[in-house]
Design an enzyme around this catalytic site. Structure first.
Site, short mmCIF file in Angstrom:
data_model
loop_
_atom_site.label_atom_id
_atom_site.label_comp_id
_atom_site.label_asym_id
_atom_site.label_seq_id
_atom_site.Cartn_x
_atom_site.Cartn_y
_atom_site.Cartn_z
N GLY D 37 0.84 -1.19 0.00
CA GLY D 37 0.00 0.00 0.00
C GLY D 37 0.86 1.24 0.00
O GLY D 37 1.70 1.41 0.88
N ASN D 111 -6.85 -5.49 7.13
CA ASN D 111 -6.56 -5.83 5.74
C ASN D 111 -7.59 -6.85 5.30
O ASN D 111 -7.65 -7.94 5.86
CB ASN D 111 -5.14 -6.42 5.61
CG ASN D 111 -4.86 -7.01 4.23
OD1 ASN D 111 -4.11 -7.96 4.12
ND2 ASN D 111 -5.46 -6.46 3.18
N GLY D 112 -8.41 -6.49 4.33
CA GLY D 112 -9.40 -7.46 3.92
C GLY D 112 -10.42 -6.91 2.97
O GLY D 112 -10.23 -5.88 2.33
N TYR D 254 0.99 -11.62 -6.73
CA TYR D 254 0.98 -10.20 -6.99
C TYR D 254 1.34 -9.35 -5.76
O TYR D 254 2.21 -8.51 -5.81
CB TYR D 254 -0.39 -9.81 -7.53
CG TYR D 254 -0.51 -8.38 -7.88
CD1 TYR D 254 -0.01 -7.90 -9.09
CD2 TYR D 254 -1.09 -7.48 -7.01
CE1 TYR D 254 -0.09 -6.57 -9.41
CE2 TYR D 254 -1.18 -6.14 -7.33
CZ TYR D 254 -0.69 -5.69 -8.52
OH TYR D 254 -0.76 -4.37 -8.83
#
Lengths: 396, 396, 396, 396
Positions: D37, D111-112, D254
């Site tokens: 991020g 995070n989700g 990724y």
């Protein structure tokens, strides 16, 4: 004199039935209100229900650039805010507060001092509420939201919520389709309304923010009055009216800009009058009257006229001193007042001086100012304060 | 009124035999001189021959942080500079100019307007010189360097170079071991000297920069005087003296801070006096006298006292308006004067007003100011200017 | 590996007979050359003799914004520069150097290491010259200016000046009407030329800067070659040619981008070749070959192919680590290499590792890198360096 | 390749019984997670119940300076966060989310991708809740707060709340006295725990954040596992465990850093393996295999090894291209891929190329990349994708 009371805000809102450059108008409006808060500012634009915001710590010309104004875009209404935060600026508290509740989005611009904020906060927390910051504005957002489910309109929710709020508050509540202006029943904080040539209705803490965009001052809101601007026009609701105005005396002597009109009187005139009363009540034999810049000057002129003692400009302010002034070394600390003010020796040397200040909340900065006069050769210094600090509503 | 003449500078220098926090002193000094130039500033510190500089575009509190002052470090002398650059700030021109020539390093702080700058520049270029910017300071650096090879000392080179310079110039020349202050033979620009409690000798454009660091004003330099501060003490050289001082009238009416003492007189007193003369020479029948802030206020007070017409504060300035003000939309352009100034209606409505301004170089901003008064209801507006613009030396 | 040699630059220039967006082209060109210098950058645009510049400390995308590119405007030629300055960035030294001399303005973009800079500087100072910074570029500006008065053209002055310059230098000299590219007689630094579809001629330190603007690589300049672009077309002058190229080996192993073509060979291929030679000259028995990112990877692949030992990626670089990384506490200092590199344990644990690096100028960072491998469980670490540091011309 | 899926986050937390420089530790941890991020980041420090925060838009080294880390001060626990926000960074959404509820303060790092976020939001709004931003984190804060009044402990409230949450979520919940780590029952997002030499317990999205502070990886949290760190030690609660892990495939291909260990396997190894499978399932006759930097390189190496076709580095990335890249003119738009990537012609010219990429979510950037190869002379380009985009849980 130098900012001793820091919890103060300026609010500004504009409503029109048609889309226009409301962001530009609010930008000018809060710029004119910058003296009411220098730590943070923000604007929320409402374009037929779509809210866009820009808020940050800093002065209006720092936070808003040509680009950020353009990003806010056009709209049919908008609210703005400037704030001081007791010297502890916190990005989470910057207003206008923008929230989403069950009926959609709501933006709040608030100026006040809620007496029962802690009590309400506790009550909402017990009902499962979470708080992101420590502003009264978030408490008021809950107070309105609480009533919204059982109300037919946002204004009905506001009116109901007001029964639970105690203290000083001026509010601008922007819902998807309405802009609502609220003044607390005691009228402790100022809020006026005006009209632009294009028919826009404007609300502002002080009339100097109307002048800048060529809006005509209509009148102050009454204590307790709620004005709703919406599709069906402008409506005044006086359900909470009745109390006599008890405008916070600090508005006149300290917060407001001299060119603003509060309750029908120009602030400068009120300040000069305060100086005249001071001269009548606390006379002294002296050679010259000087004021502490900037807000003490008008009272000093009044004192001089009433007492017959000549008025003179005794201090020069360094108008480039901002918030970022640094003190390169320990031994330079004592210069901090000197950097802001310099005495004109010729005016005070060998003279008995009446020094008029507008407010001495804690009194800590009065001593170095008096010292400056003594160092410049004043034979006597008589301090006169044009407002009693115990009158400030936040000290109740 | 609003900055119409922009080519102006403030210079400051300090010398001591011992190492101390000279950067902090210069920082305070140029901060007090900020009104003489807001576009760029810089400090060069000399620590026993080792030069360190920090210069940039911006106000003193923007360019200098605690960290940058610390990086400059301690030293036994230093010079500083604030500048306006005709509204076209250019990073290559920021002073003090710091160069290396055949005898080592040299820093120059300059305030003036060299009449034969282009002529000298051409002459040096024909000798192979290259120029990095378009300041007179670089021309003067060449003028001194040219003489240095055939001179026994830096001051001898300065004195010889002065025979080639024509116009207004105040200079501080800092060599590895000396600080030299120079005032042009016509005395067109101000330069004074003072002394700190610790024995440091200080030079500054205006005495308000001495006050801020508690230095005592000794006196103005004489027109043509060269003062050398070095190991062997302070020496005054009067080789170029003789002319009567022809201090630029704009220093009194426009540039200098009201609390500075120029040629034995406080600037504020001089301005008030100018207003009195104006009242005697250009009387008018009126109801109220108001001044254009800030520099027109003193003359207005003088005009009022002499004429017997009451003085009043008619304009309020938004003290937060800075250089970065943006104009969000085309239609808002006309607000630019309004954003800076607001009229107090009560003071002028229905009255015959005498409006006193200090300087009207181009006259372009006088019209909107007069319009503000008319819109506020003034029945007549009589403009009075306290200084004739044709007296400015840079207009010869 | 991590920047150990910091005095390096990238230069870029473009010439056309017609006005176009040359600033945008140079911006892209120096962006592609960013790896040659990260501390400062600049562009000077020449619009039919009118020079405009923008230069500052910082990376290309920091210094140049849409606004600053627009301010530079259109023109018919332009030069750009990126630079490292031995870790002591100094705003006075930022290139392109823009000066005014007897024949008008001149901008210089320079990449090199002048062996006799101090000697020339002293000589010019004795003639009255003053220096504003400590770059070789300013010395070269004097060298050209000195010859200009006795030369019929700027290129004649450049050719004469070259007899006085010794060392490595690639130069772009932009006069009001010409753009001149110069490569030193020893060819120590790279400089190539290319052509855009619209006919513009382009000069750049490396061919990757041509690729980005779709210019076709024509060829490298010869050692000693001077190419003049002007009204009358492109002229190559070979008065100083003759020497065999002695391209600085560090260009191949360290400075240049792998996709650039230097002297007909892609840098990546040259690096891989160096790894193959290394494997032949310094074989070792081992289980895996890994390279130090980024510039050691190609040599490691070459080493692996030649030796038959498997190649693997052993280190991961944190690609967000920039120049502003801070070390919150003393005890965290040892993390500085770890923050940039992390070992992939599976690759090295229990294995005999060949570690290939491209350059070890001082060797100080090799130790923590080897330690990272040991901590991750490598049983043996054999270091192999693909270039001998003593070959760098600035170390002569 | 280039960031096509942008909604991703990295979380990090540390707990100790004693006060220490937890802010410094979290700073290093989120720095190592920066690849997850780049739009905003934040840290909240808990010093025995006193919470201090610093959060803003920007990269970790931009948001955090030495000064801001010092202001956060020491503490006994802390949580941090890095986030992408679908390319629309919004200062109100920056995490960790710090709120006050009935039992005191609570900070959340999340995070989700909550499947029933809108549904829960609506339900809380009907109960009077207000929302300040549009993050799932705020919804989860309400979900926990809702249960808190009827729970004996914060962990009990978390466990109850989990019955209402559906989707992918990893959570760090910091209460005044505890730090609670939560992984969703499906294990869709990664979360591991480790231990420092001083006994501190650490939680992080990826193990590379443990390496940087020398913490030893203990293990991944199990799907559904809740780990509570508090006065009474570390407790694992498996009330929600049972599901088999269904780690989001995008983590491997990724999001995650190649040196992180997920579910016992180094990401780089997993990527190489994916390339091998790809070669087996989708073979092709070709001359060279190249990968799209950075995440496609490992799969390309795997493809090459399995297929026997030689591997080569075909693209060079400009490692200085950041988020602020500007496009000076319209005609330059097509350069945007070129500015980031340059082809090495020698590698592909005249060859049949296998191009391996890791993810092609929308496919829009694949075309210019293939075009680059064609322009460089590749005779054939065969694209191979190492992960099927439809496997991403947020696409269900």
């Amino acid at each position: 004199m130098f900012s001793e009371i820091k919890e103060e805000c300026g609010i500004f809102g504009i409503y029109n039935n048609m889309e226009s450059d409301v962001a530009g108008k609010v930008y000018h409006g809060i710029y004119a209100l910058q003296h009411r808060g220098q730590e943070s500012c923000g604007i929320v634009v409402n374009d037929m229900g779509l809210f866009t915001q820009h808020r940050d710590l800093g002065l209006v010309p720092e936070v808003f650039t040509k680009e950020s104004i353009e990003k806010l875009g056009r709209g049919n209404m908008a609210v703005g805010h400037v704030m001081n935060n007791s010297g502890k600026p916190d990005s989470a508290s910057v207003q206008p507060t923008l929230i989403k509740h069950v009926k959609g989005q709501m933006a709040l611009s608030y100026n006040g001092c809620l007496v029962n904020a802690m009590e309400l906060k506790r009550q909402y927390e017990l009902g499962g509420a979470i708080f992101h910051n420590s502003t009264d504005a978030e408490v008021i957002a809950y107070a309105i939201t609480e009533q919204r489910l059982n109300s037919k309109s946002i204004e009905e929710a506001v009116l109901k919520a007001m029964y639970n709020l105690r203290g000083a508050y001026c509010l601008l509540v922007m819902s998807p389709r309405k802009l609502i202006a609220v003044r607390d029943p005691d009228g402790l904080k100022p809020l006026c309304m005006g009209k632009c040539a294009d028919g826009s209705i404007v609300f502002a803490s002080e009339s100097c923010a109307l002048d800048i965009i060529d809006a005509k001052l209509i009148r102050d809101l009454l204590p307790g009055e709620v004005v709703v601007a919406g599709d069906s026009g402008i409506t005044s609701i006086k359900e909470h009216c009745g109390e006599k105005s008890s405008m916070c005396v600090f508005e006149f002597v300290y917060f407001a800009r001299p060119d603003s009109v509060l309750e029908g009187t120009t602030v400068q005139t009120a300040r000069k009058k305060a100086g005249e009363i001071l001269a009548a009540e606390h006379p002294v034999e002296a050679d010259v009257v000087i004021g502490v810049p900037d807000s003490g000057l008008d009272a000093a002129i009044g004192y001089a006229e009433k007492s017959g003692i000549p008025y003179a400009i005794g201090f020069i302010k360094n108008r480039y001193v901002g918030r970022t002034f640094i003190q390169p070394s320990q031994s330079e600390r004592e210069h901090s007042v000197k950097i802001k003010l310099n005495v004109i020796r010729e005016v005070v040397a060998g003279k008995r001086v009446v020094l008029v200040d507008d407010s001495v909340v804690r009194g800590t900065t009065s001593i170095p100012v008096v010292n400056l006069l003594r160092e410049a050769g004043a034979s006597q210094v008589h301090m006169r304060i044009s407002s009693p600090p115990y009158m400030h509503p936040c000290y109740f």
